[in-house]
Enzyme design. Structure first.
Site, mmCIF file in Angstrom:
data_model
loop_
_atom_site.group_PDB
_atom_site.id
_atom_site.type_symbol
_atom_site.label_atom_id
_atom_site.label_comp_id
_atom_site.label_asym_id
_atom_site.label_seq_id
_atom_site.Cartn_x
_atom_site.Cartn_y
_atom_site.Cartn_z
ATOM 1 N N GLY A 169 0.914 -1.067 0.016
ATOM 2 C CA GLY A 169 0.192 0.195 0.139
ATOM 3 C C GLY A 169 0.953 0.985 -0.009
ATOM 4 O O GLY A 169 0.714 1.967 -0.349
ATOM 5 N N ASP A 170 2.429 1.436 1.054
ATOM 6 C CA ASP A 170 2.461 2.628 1.041
ATOM 7 C C ASP A 170 3.349 2.619 -0.239
ATOM 8 O O ASP A 170 3.584 3.834 -0.321
ATOM 9 C CB ASP A 170 4.169 1.930 1.616
ATOM 10 C CG ASP A 170 2.964 2.289 2.810
ATOM 11 O OD1 ASP A 170 2.584 3.498 4.105
ATOM 12 O OD2 ASP A 170 3.036 1.546 4.441
ATOM 13 N N SER A 171 4.078 1.822 -1.007
ATOM 14 C CA SER A 171 5.421 1.649 -2.087
ATOM 15 C C SER A 171 3.760 2.159 -3.310
ATOM 16 O O SER A 171 4.652 2.616 -4.124
ATOM 17 C CB SER A 171 5.647 0.279 -2.374
ATOM 18 O OG SER A 171 6.286 0.035 -1.448
ATOM 19 N N ALA A 174 3.483 5.545 -3.136
ATOM 20 C CA ALA A 174 4.620 6.358 -3.380
ATOM 21 C C ALA A 174 4.581 6.628 -4.863
ATOM 22 O O ALA A 174 5.367 7.597 -5.212
ATOM 23 C CB ALA A 174 5.888 5.495 -2.725
#
Length: 412
Positions: A169-171, A174
């Site tokens: 999810g973070d990637s 980003a």
């Protein structure tokens, strides 16, 4: 610092920790952007101590912070915030992943800074975006994956949802930040370019903007036909294990020795070749199975046929047979497999570096691969505050002033 690459000369200020914001600026740094990362003097980015450590520092850090300069600032002090403000006004792009409102509290909000630099681009990554009833709630990648729909469809139907084994999810957020930054740079360039540092009637600059990235929306953006399928047909996509629902056959199958293969025979011509390769001439010539919409009702039958064949094969034998038939297939790679795989090696997917003590280390190579302006690793993740002196000198601070900042605990 002098750099090369398609983003050489682009100045980026990173105000963030852990994954989403730092991964966004990492990609810009890999392609030549001059990235200054502001860290707390008290330990720096927490990611420095995450997962597997070497000499007290995360091995992940060597990748996540590569090509960045580290400046320590105590943002709880007005002087620390003033230095950050000076850097912000020199930046082309600011990347931040604090909770909404934090930068405004520090006097570093987008509206305040754009009044001084109208060409500024600010990429803001947060759990739920800069507005809405949930904007002030904490939202890590795992929450974004859940709210965005990914967790609901991941795993087996008779078990609780599972997560992907990385912080996807973070990637994904980003990457959306990088895309937004590139589009904003393009718009700024065609509307006038970088701010000239002057004010009033002399101010000439292209139009900057804020890029508002919510983690849950970034995941939601990957969810294919989820919404129209429900809206029009009332279909809620459910967990289906290793299979790809409605696209047949595409699943994970177990071989004779217990190995696993992913076989994607869902193209119509591919399905025909796959059935011939596994000796199921009857299914290859079954007219009902000639198209995907005919195969879907008979998914279980097709998967059983493929599994029965795989059960008689070793991984290597199955790969050889299916590749000879031009069927998309792969074993499921571990990192050990990757490091010795001919395709990874032919594509130069690993870079060889070494730590300051001489210990060698491989890092993943930079992607995407570009023919004229490739990215690369100029240095691995820096020591905490490694670039304090150089950055502060570039702002005009004298050696005595830099020493005073250190003694006052502003830079640590």
């Amino acid at each position: 610092m002098t750099t090369t690459g398609p983003l050489a000369g682009i100045r980026v200020l990173e105000l963030g920790t852990l994954i989403a914001g730092p991964f966004c600026s990492r990609m810009l740094a890999e392609f030549g952007a001059d990235v200054i990362k502001i860290e707390s003097p008290e330990g720096g980015d927490p990611l420095r101590q995450w997962r597997v450590l070497k000499d007290g520092t995360s091995l992940w850090w060597s990748v996540q912070a590569r090509n960045k300069q580290s400046l320590t600032l105590n943002m709880k002090t007005e002087q620390g915030r003033q230095i950050a403000r000076e850097l912000a006004l020199q930046a082309d792009i600011i990347i931040e992943n604090y909770r909404p409102g934090v930068l405004e509290k520090w006097g570093l909000g987008y509206e305040e800074l754009r009044a001084l630099n109208p060409a500024l681009i600010m990429v803001r990554l947060s759990g739920y975006g800069q507005n809405g009833p949930m904007r002030d709630m904490p939202g890590f990648g795992a929450v974004g994956e859940s709210m965005g729909g990914l967790r609901y469809v991941s795993g087996h139907a008779d078990r609780p949802p599972v997560r992907v084994g990385i912080s996807i999810g973070d990637s994904v957020a980003a990457l959306h930040g990088v895309i937004g930054a590139m589009m904003a740079l393009r718009h700024r360039d065609v509307t006038g370019g970088r701010w000239n540092g002057k004010t009033g009637a002399e101010m000439q600059a292209g139009q900057g903007q804020m890029v508002d990235v919510a983690l849950y929306e970034s995941v939601f953006n990957l969810m294919e036909s989820l919404v129209p399928e429900y809206d029009v047909a009332g279909v809620v996509r459910e967990r289906t294990g290793g299979a790809l629902p409605g696209i047949v056959p595409s699943n994970t199958y177990t071989t004779q020795e217990g190995g696993n293969l992913v076989i994607a025979g869902n193209g119509d011509a591919i399905f025909h070749r796959l059935m011939l390769a596994i000796g199921r001439v009857d299914l290859a010539h079954d007219t009902q199975l000639a198209r995907n919409d005919g195969r879907v009702p008979r998914t279980a039958e097709i998967d059983q046929a493929i599994q029965e064949w795989c059960s008689t094969q070793t991984v290597d034998a199955a790969l050889a047979t299916l590749r000879a038939a031009d069927v998309p297939v792969s074993k499921i790679f571990s990192v050990r497999d990757m490091l010795q795989d001919p395709q990874f090696l032919a594509r130069n997917m690993f870079e060889q570096h070494q730590f300051s003590d001489g210990t060698p280390v491989k890092l993943p190579a930079v992607t995407p691969k570009m023919s004229a302006t490739p990215g690369g690793t100029r240095w691995m993740g820096p020591q905490l505050g490694e670039h304090n002196q150089a950055i502060l000198q570039s702002l005009g601070y004298s050696d005595a002033e830099i020493q005073a900042l250190r003694e006052q605990g502003i830079t640590g």
